[in-house]
Design a protein around this motif. Structure first.
Motif, PDB file in Angstrom:
ATOM      1  N   GLU A   1       0.838  -1.369   0.176  1.00  0.00           N
ATOM      2  CA  GLU A   1       0.026  -0.067   0.168  1.00  0.00           C
ATOM      3  C   GLU A   1       0.884   1.309  -0.132  1.00  0.00           C
ATOM      4  O   GLU A   1       0.535   2.233  -0.722  1.00  0.00           O
ATOM      5  CB  GLU A   1      -0.961   0.038   1.282  1.00  0.00           C
ATOM      6  N   GLN A   2       1.843   1.322   0.626  1.00  0.00           N
ATOM      7  CA  GLN A   2       2.817   2.395   0.847  1.00  0.00           C
ATOM      8  C   GLN A   2       3.615   2.466  -0.514  1.00  0.00           C
ATOM      9  O   GLN A   2       3.767   3.851  -1.016  1.00  0.00           O
ATOM     10  CB  GLN A   2       3.963   2.155   2.059  1.00  0.00           C
TER      11      GLN A   2
ATOM     12  N   GLU B   1       2.259   1.918  -3.383  1.00  0.00           N
ATOM     13  CA  GLU B   1       1.508   2.400  -4.253  1.00  0.00           C
ATOM     14  C   GLU B   1       1.250   3.960  -4.315  1.00  0.00           C
ATOM     15  O   GLU B   1       1.252   4.934  -4.929  1.00  0.00           O
ATOM     16  CB  GLU B   1      -0.044   1.815  -4.341  1.00  0.00           C
ATOM     17  N   GLU B   2       1.218   4.455  -2.809  1.00  0.00           N
ATOM     18  CA  GLU B   2       0.946   5.556  -2.259  1.00  0.00           C
ATOM     19  C   GLU B   2       2.350   6.459  -2.888  1.00  0.00           C
ATOM     20  O   GLU B   2       1.885   7.835  -3.165  1.00  0.00           O
ATOM     21  CB  GLU B   2       0.787   5.669  -0.678  1.00  0.00           C
TER      22      GLU B   2
ATOM     23  N   ALA C   1       2.164   9.678  -5.511  1.00  0.00           N
ATOM     24  CA  ALA C   1       2.697  10.971  -5.128  1.00  0.00           C
ATOM     25  C   ALA C   1       3.643  11.553  -6.068  1.00  0.00           C
ATOM     26  O   ALA C   1       3.957  12.711  -6.277  1.00  0.00           O
ATOM     27  CB  ALA C   1       3.196  10.821  -3.661  1.00  0.00           C
TER      28      ALA C   1
ATOM     29  N   ARG D   1       3.144  14.643   0.819  1.00  0.00           N
ATOM     30  CA  ARG D   1       1.808  14.104   0.025  1.00  0.00           C
ATOM     31  C   ARG D   1       1.277  12.451   0.731  1.00  0.00           C
ATOM     32  O   ARG D   1       0.451  11.849   0.652  1.00  0.00           O
ATOM     33  CB  ARG D   1       2.037  13.793  -1.348  1.00  0.00           C
ATOM     34  N   THR D   2       2.607  11.874   1.503  1.00  0.00           N
ATOM     35  CA  THR D   2       2.346  10.680   1.925  1.00  0.00           C
ATOM     36  C   THR D   2       2.412  10.587   3.558  1.00  0.00           C
ATOM     37  O   THR D   2       1.310  10.154   4.276  1.00  0.00           O
ATOM     38  CB  THR D   2       3.440   9.814   1.411  1.00  0.00           C
TER      39      THR D   2
ATOM     40  N   TRP E   1      11.138   6.420   0.792  1.00  0.00           N
ATOM     41  CA  TRP E   1      10.592   6.381  -0.614  1.00  0.00           C
ATOM     42  C   TRP E   1      11.631   6.106  -1.678  1.00  0.00           C
ATOM     43  O   TRP E   1      11.039   5.683  -2.906  1.00  0.00           O
ATOM     44  CB  TRP E   1       9.688   7.769  -0.917  1.00  0.00           C
TER      45      TRP E   1
END
Length: 386
Positions: free
Chosen positions: A117-118, A120-121, A125, A147-148, A167
């Motif tokens: 999930e992270q 994809e986030e 972003a 944004r995250t 990230w």
């Protein structure tokens, strides 16, 4: 299929037997299936040597033209997650294929990993932050974290003598998804943008990429294709089986390999032997994608021009008769380019006629790089590129 015939066909299709007239940088890059651009000057030389009259300025214009509509090349993350030049018109195919390649085990420590999930986030972003913008990696980092969440900025990813934010481990994935590509440098700092690419469906794109690989580098096995992509062998075997079942590719016997594959009906090979010398720069597509390595790098070439793990590309190479017969290095000072070529004993002896051929090849290097190249035959003391 014999090794020498297969190698001769690869060289011809790579425009390495004779530089192609009237081709653009994008044409060349499409033919070789991407130009490795970890060292951008090496990518410029790889492209320039394959087209009659092409120079590094032509490559730079295709990549960074002031009018974005005239940019026919894209610098982004390609095969093996490494930086490549790709034709802009083919970006949907590449992103469709690469984004659907199965990933291997997560290489990061447990505490540094991201959940699906992270991931994809963060990719979303990145795409949002780069739409209509050109950002440095630090500016992009601020946007992604905003944004995250702070977790994306945790310094947990090993970088070059420093730790990078969490990230960053999916930067190449954003490239494979079509959400990120390089933009023109801001001073000496790299910038990124969103190329606005919609990837093709994965199965369609992967089938097309496999067929193009076999056209350029076949005969080849699923293991060869998997190594070129840094993909799981079992997945590649399944893809080849599917293509064989549809009649898109056919099996042949390849000398020194055994069963291998070509595009269906693509079984004509040149009878003429490969002659002459060629100089190929760091990470040239031909040396990286051609197998079996032990035939392309015979004898001492395997010790001198390959890494201990068998990786190609870390040394610029001299080809004699289509096989690696030496290494070389260039050092630039203004317009002067000092080229040192080290032939390997037995394979790379340079009698008068061959030395004259090498001198002409060095002149071509100078022309592509827009300088004055001077040849020295001697020992190359520069180590491999990382």
């Amino acid at each position: 299929m014999g090794w020498r015939e297969a190698n001769a066909r690869r060289l011809a299709r790579q425009h390495l037997r004779t530089p192609a007239p009237d081709v653009s940088p994008a044409d060349v890059v499409g033919t070789v299936l991407g130009a490795h651009a970890q060292v951008l000057s090496a990518a410029e030389l790889s492209v320039g040597l394959r087209g009659k009259g092409l120079t590094r300025t032509d490559v730079r214009t295709a990549l960074w033209a002031e009018d974005p509509a005239r940019r026919t090349l894209v610098k982004t993350f390609g095969p093996r997650g490494t930086v490549h030049l790709l034709p802009a018109a083919e970006l949907p195919l590449w992103t469709g294929a690469l984004s659907a390649v199965p990933t291997g085990p997560n290489p990061f420590a447990t505490g540094a990993r991201m959940t699906p999930e992270q991931v994809e986030e963060v990719v979303a972003a990145i795409g949002e932050a780069l739409t209509g913008a050109e950002l440095t990696v630090d500016e992009l980092s601020d946007e992604v974290v905003a944004r995250t969440g702070p977790w994306a900025g945790d310094l947990v990813v090993p970088g070059f003598q420093q730790m990078w934010p969490r990230w960053r481990q999916v930067l190449h994935l954003a490239g494979h998804r079509g959400a990120l590509a390089y933009a023109p440098n801001r001073g000496r700092r790299a910038t990124y943008t969103n190329p606005g690419c919609t990837p093709l469906p994965g199965p369609e794109a992967q089938a097309a990429l496999a067929e193009r690989y076999l056209y350029a580098y076949g005969p080849a096995t699923p293991a060869h294709f998997a190594r070129w992509l840094a993909a799981p062998r079992q997945w590649a075997a399944g893809l080849f089986a599917s293509l064989a079942g549809s009649g898109a590719i056919e099996e042949v016997a390849f000398e020194g390999v055994g069963p291998a594959w070509v595009v269906a009906g693509d079984t004509d090979f040149p009878a003429e032997p490969v002659r002459g010398v060629r100089l190929l720069p760091y990470f040239d597509a031909f040396t990286i994608a051609s197998y079996p390595r032990e035939r392309l790098f015979p004898g001492r070439a395997s010790e001198r021009a390959l890494s201990p793990t068998g990786q190609a590309g870390n040394h610029p190479v001299l080809l004699v008769g289509g096989e690696v017969a030496g290494v070389w290095h260039q050092r630039r000072s203004g317009r002067r380019i000092a080229v040192t070529v080290e032939p390997l004993e037995g394979r790379g002896a340079l009698p008068g006629a061959r030395l004259r051929e090498l001198e002409k090849e060095v002149e071509r290097v100078g022309a592509v790089m827009e300088g004055r190249a001077e040849l020295t035959v001697g020992v190359v003391r520069v180590g491999p590129h990382a």
